[in-house]
Design a protein around this motif. Structure first.
Motif, PDB file in Angstrom:
ATOM      1  N   VAL A   5      65.663 -18.192 -69.144  1.00  0.00           N
ATOM      2  CA  VAL A   5      66.859 -17.343 -69.197  1.00  0.00           C
ATOM      3  C   VAL A   5      68.095 -18.228 -69.328  1.00  0.00           C
ATOM      4  N   ARG A  93      61.546 -15.211 -67.460  1.00  0.00           N
ATOM      5  CA  ARG A  93      61.076 -13.829 -67.447  1.00  0.00           C
ATOM      6  C   ARG A  93      59.790 -13.810 -68.261  1.00  0.00           C
ATOM      7  N   SER A 128      60.872  -9.917 -74.069  1.00  0.00           N
ATOM      8  CA  SER A 128      62.303  -9.839 -74.406  1.00  0.00           C
ATOM      9  C   SER A 128      63.018  -8.710 -73.684  1.00  0.00           C
ATOM     10  N   GLU A 131      62.934  -8.603 -67.145  1.00  0.00           N
ATOM     11  CA  GLU A 131      64.087  -8.987 -66.346  1.00  0.00           C
ATOM     12  C   GLU A 131      63.886 -10.372 -65.746  1.00  0.00           C
ATOM     13  N   LYS A 132      64.958 -10.971 -65.270  1.00  0.00           N
ATOM     14  CA  LYS A 132      64.876 -12.313 -64.698  1.00  0.00           C
ATOM     15  C   LYS A 132      63.835 -12.380 -63.587  1.00  0.00           C
ATOM     16  N   ASP A 207      63.573 -15.713 -72.876  1.00  0.00           N
ATOM     17  CA  ASP A 207      64.811 -16.212 -72.292  1.00  0.00           C
ATOM     18  C   ASP A 207      64.843 -15.597 -70.907  1.00  0.00           C
ATOM     19  N   LEU A 208      63.788 -16.003 -70.151  1.00  0.00           N
ATOM     20  CA  LEU A 208      63.388 -15.300 -68.948  1.00  0.00           C
ATOM     21  C   LEU A 208      64.531 -14.900 -68.061  1.00  0.00           C
TER      22      LEU A 208
END
Length: 208
Positions: A5, A93, A128, A131-132, A207-208
């Protein structure tokens, strides 16, 4: 797939060698978790990390989903306490999907084993739209994990998620897992009998 992320913003503030060092330190530890849970690392693309649970060694769908889910859970736990040698924190994520796919090598220059199919696309979408520090899965993966003979998974409904090209998809968050007692496992195996329901399971971190 796995992804870090805020990777774009982080990399803009770091030198190229610092970015590579961060990714190498984190994913070296993730590689150890992949080996432990017997999932196949397909590739890393930038900050994304991709594994499968049902190829190249085929297994029943419940087993493939279980391997990937346990891998994802432990990777999230790793990220919670992980710090690079420079003190950087990594937030990720994750997304998981299950289903048929094709695996193989394309081209002749620097050939690389990879996977293709709509199952892979949906896994990427699970990542995608996650959530984090959470693991999102499709409804089919939820049903396979629910039927696991060896583990009880803590799963909560996320509800309907708008997915590009798919419309609204019902998805779930995987929060954790507890191993069943050996006696309980034996009873379940006797009741289930044999099955040839093979499928590949894709785990995606974004993009965790």
């Amino acid at each position: 797939f796995s992804d870090i992320v805020g990777y774009t913003a982080m990399s803009a503030e770091m030198s190229a060698i610092q970015v590579m060092k961060m990714l190498n330190e984190f994913y070296t530890e993730v590689d150890k978790i992949a080996t432990k849970h017997k999932v196949c690392k397909i590739q890393t693309i930038g900050d994304a990390y991709m594994v499968t649970g049902g190829v190249p060694d085929r297994c029943v769908g419940t087993e493939g989903a279980k391997k990937v889910a346990l891998f994802a859970i432990e990777t999230i736990e790793l990220a919670k306490d992980f710090r690079t040698s420079d003190g950087a924190k990594v937030v990720i994520r994750a997304g998981v999907n299950s289903g048929p796919l094709v695996a193989g090598v394309v081209g002749t220059k620097r050939p690389q084993y990879t996977v293709f199919g709509d199952t892979v696309n949906d896994a990427a979408r699970m990542e995608s739209t996650s959530e984090k520090m959470r693991i999102q899965c499709t409804d089919i993966t939820y049903r396979l994990l629910r039927d696991s003979a060896t583990h009880v998974f803590d799963i909560e409904s996320k509800g309907g998620v708008e997915v590009k090209g798919k419309g609204i998809m019902k998805t779930w968050f995987i929060n954790g897992a507890t191993e069943k007692s050996k006696k309980h496992q034996s009873t379940l195996i006797e009741n289930e009998g044999s099955t040839d329901d093979n499928c590949g399971d894709i785990h995606l971190y974004d993009d965790l």
